[in-house]
Design a protein around this motif. Sequence first.
Motif, short mmCIF file in Angstrom:
data_model
loop_
_atom_site.label_atom_id
_atom_site.label_comp_id
_atom_site.label_asym_id
_atom_site.label_seq_id
_atom_site.Cartn_x
_atom_site.Cartn_y
_atom_site.Cartn_z
N LEU A 1 20.85 81.25 69.58
CA LEU A 1 19.49 80.80 69.85
C LEU A 1 18.81 80.29 68.58
CD1 LEU A 1 18.32 83.56 72.35
CD2 LEU A 1 18.90 81.18 72.84
N THR A 2 19.13 80.89 67.45
CA THR A 2 18.58 80.42 66.17
C THR A 2 19.09 79.02 65.85
OG1 THR A 2 18.46 82.69 65.35
CG2 THR A 2 18.36 80.94 63.71
N ILE A 3 20.39 78.80 66.02
CA ILE A 3 20.96 77.47 65.77
C ILE A 3 20.35 76.45 66.73
CG2 ILE A 3 23.08 76.09 65.83
CD1 ILE A 3 24.58 78.65 65.01
N ALA A 4 20.22 76.82 68.01
CA ALA A 4 19.64 75.90 68.98
C ALA A 4 18.19 75.57 68.65
CB ALA A 4 19.73 76.51 70.38
N GLY B 1 15.94 68.67 64.39
CA GLY B 1 16.96 67.66 64.61
C GLY B 1 18.09 67.71 63.60
N LEU B 2 18.55 68.91 63.27
CA LEU B 2 19.57 69.07 62.22
C LEU B 2 20.99 68.79 62.71
CD1 LEU B 2 18.20 72.30 60.53
CD2 LEU B 2 17.90 69.94 59.80
N ASN B 3 21.22 68.83 64.00
CA ASN B 3 22.55 68.62 64.58
C ASN B 3 23.60 69.57 63.98
OD1 ASN B 3 21.69 66.55 66.28
ND2 ASN B 3 21.89 65.06 64.62
N ILE B 4 23.25 70.84 63.89
CA ILE B 4 24.18 71.86 63.41
C ILE B 4 25.19 72.13 64.52
CG2 ILE B 4 24.41 74.24 62.61
CD1 ILE B 4 21.50 74.05 61.63
N ALA B 5 26.46 72.11 64.18
CA ALA B 5 27.51 72.35 65.16
C ALA B 5 27.58 73.84 65.51
CB ALA B 5 28.85 71.89 64.62
N TYR B 6 27.97 74.12 66.75
CA TYR B 6 28.15 75.50 67.19
C TYR B 6 29.59 75.91 66.91
CZ TYR B 6 23.79 74.81 69.68
OH TYR B 6 22.49 74.55 70.00
N THR B 7 29.84 76.38 65.70
CA THR B 7 31.18 76.84 65.33
C THR B 7 31.10 78.31 64.94
OG1 THR B 7 30.91 76.29 62.99
CG2 THR B 7 31.77 74.55 64.43
#
Length: 67
Positions: free
Chosen positions: A23-26, A33-39
Amino acid sequence: MKYVAIIGALVVLLAVLVAGPLLTIASLNTLFGLNIAYTLGTYFSVMWMNLTTFGGLGLAILSLKKG
């Protein structure tokens, strides 16, 4: 009935621990608008960031209450 409440609390705690970093990454992706990948790497990085920042905050609050 007492055991059901304890097991329910443990399930909720586990769900928060698992979902919290995602949820923090989302939220960062949505707000900035950072477009951090969910890895797995970003997941553990956010877990570490939350533990160090909010864990330290909790200790600071406890020390303020004592003093």
